[in-house]
Design an enzyme around this catalytic site. Sequence first.
Site, PDB file in Angstrom:
ATOM      1  N   LEU A 103      38.030  36.467  51.006  1.00 50.00           N
ATOM      2  CA  LEU A 103      39.457  36.694  51.308  1.00 50.00           C
ATOM      3  C   LEU A 103      39.645  37.645  52.495  1.00 50.00           C
ATOM      4  O   LEU A 103      40.706  37.657  53.114  1.00 50.00           O
ATOM      5  CB  LEU A 103      40.176  37.255  50.073  1.00 50.00           C
ATOM      6  CG  LEU A 103      40.466  36.226  48.978  1.00 50.00           C
ATOM      7  CD1 LEU A 103      40.945  36.922  47.709  1.00 50.00           C
ATOM      8  CD2 LEU A 103      41.519  35.229  49.449  1.00 50.00           C
ATOM      9  N   SER A 140      51.854  40.099  40.032  1.00 53.52           N
ATOM     10  CA  SER A 140      51.486  40.813  38.807  1.00 53.52           C
ATOM     11  C   SER A 140      52.607  41.704  38.302  1.00 53.52           C
ATOM     12  O   SER A 140      53.344  42.307  39.082  1.00 53.52           O
ATOM     13  CB  SER A 140      50.268  41.685  39.123  1.00 53.52           C
ATOM     14  OG  SER A 140      50.095  42.677  38.140  1.00 53.52           O
ATOM     15  N   GLY A 189      36.745  34.396  37.764  1.00 50.06           N
ATOM     16  CA  GLY A 189      37.518  35.233  36.842  1.00 50.06           C
ATOM     17  C   GLY A 189      38.064  34.433  35.665  1.00 50.06           C
ATOM     18  O   GLY A 189      37.944  33.199  35.605  1.00 50.06           O
ATOM     19  N   GLU A 241      52.173  44.495  37.291  1.00 47.73           N
ATOM     20  CA  GLU A 241      51.895  45.853  37.777  1.00 47.73           C
ATOM     21  C   GLU A 241      52.822  46.216  38.941  1.00 47.73           C
ATOM     22  O   GLU A 241      52.980  47.393  39.255  1.00 47.73           O
ATOM     23  CB  GLU A 241      50.439  45.984  38.210  1.00 47.73           C
ATOM     24  CG  GLU A 241      49.461  46.079  37.051  1.00 47.73           C
ATOM     25  CD  GLU A 241      49.566  47.368  36.239  1.00 47.73           C
ATOM     26  OE1 GLU A 241      49.773  48.443  36.830  1.00 47.73           O
ATOM     27  OE2 GLU A 241      49.452  47.287  35.006  1.00 47.73           O
ATOM     28  N   TYR A 287      46.511  49.071  43.512  1.00 45.64           N
ATOM     29  CA  TYR A 287      46.511  47.658  43.136  1.00 45.64           C
ATOM     30  C   TYR A 287      47.942  47.107  43.145  1.00 45.64           C
ATOM     31  O   TYR A 287      48.219  46.049  43.729  1.00 45.64           O
ATOM     32  CB  TYR A 287      45.886  47.493  41.744  1.00 45.64           C
ATOM     33  CG  TYR A 287      46.058  46.120  41.145  1.00 45.64           C
ATOM     34  CD1 TYR A 287      45.236  45.067  41.521  1.00 45.64           C
ATOM     35  CD2 TYR A 287      47.046  45.877  40.184  1.00 45.64           C
ATOM     36  CE1 TYR A 287      45.387  43.805  40.967  1.00 45.64           C
ATOM     37  CE2 TYR A 287      47.206  44.618  39.628  1.00 45.64           C
ATOM     38  CZ  TYR A 287      46.379  43.581  40.025  1.00 45.64           C
ATOM     39  OH  TYR A 287      46.547  42.337  39.471  1.00 45.64           O
TER      40      TYR A 287
END
Length: 328
Positions: free
Chosen positions: A57, A127, A11, A129, A151
């Site tokens: 993961l 995050s 990423g 978020e 998420y």
Amino acid sequence: MPRAFITGITGQDGLYLSELLLRKGYEVFGLLRGQNNPKAQLVREAVPGVRLLTGDLADLSSLLRALRAAQPDEIYNLGAISYVAYSWENADLTTDVTGKGVLNMLEAARLYAGDDLSRVRFYQASSSEMFGKVQEVPQRETTLLWPRSPYGVAKVYGHYMTINYRESYGLHASSGILFNHESPRRGPEFVTRKVSQAVARIALGLQDELVLGNLEAKRDWGFAGDYVDAMWRMLQQPEGDEYVVATGQTHSIRDLLDVAFGYVGIDDWSSLVSQDEQFMRPAEVDLLLGDATKARERLGWTPTVAFPDLVAMMIEYDLAEQRKLAGL
Ligand code: GDP
């Protein structure tokens, strides 16, 4: 030579962090998921010094095996299913990877370190978020979390699990509550890169319209290259902790469009942009604005790239890339 282990190596953040750590003299190991992952080539080309290991993961024993092979001093858990819109369509998978994956990584770290937990430090990519329907403006480390997507909920689980491993076992574990951070390496599903690619293509005459969702949402956008430096700084502190990493400036999607189209000399973009339901979300995060005072005071961290410069950097990259792709 210090050794670092990074999940999410393919990423945007994995690549920038690898570059930073290699520059600092680290030996860097990156975890790749799946058999014959096509992104391995991308990592080898972008950061040739990184050594790749495989693991998932969602599979604790694969993580433990990878850690035993890498023998890291620092673990950076950046791997996740990270696209908010996708997380409603794949809520179960997002929960497993973005949420429970953190527990797997923490537990693998604990088992790997054995009797001497002080041999390893852990960074969790939390995050903004998690703030979702924000309960305070600006958002800081103590702001009540109110996630608004699968998420976001999964990230809250990972955030508290990281704190719990610190409090329960004494693991040196830190969470970086990173606000949106962008770069030319950002995936094209995210709004900044979608806009920079489209604006470049429109400027080159390769595309004539851009279809987006909600234009009123506001984000605190910074440069990913700056944000990975904050991650490293967290692990150099005597104790693990939580830190907001943000610029302290917020802009709407409309502002982004003004700056991006303005950069290529288009002042009125109204006839070039339309909106479509398919890009709207079941629940929106309307406003993110971070207060990074703690990161500044304790880590000595400050962002170096202002919003217009970030947009310009992304458009310049996309202009060059689109010219090359189109043979111009
Ligand atoms: P996020 O903050 O992690 O969800 O990052 P994104 O870049 O995916 O989205 C940022 C904001 O842009 C959200 O409020 C989206 O609703 C808004 N947005 C508006 N149109 C689009 C679009 O076409 N794609 C994406 N990804 N986001 C959009």
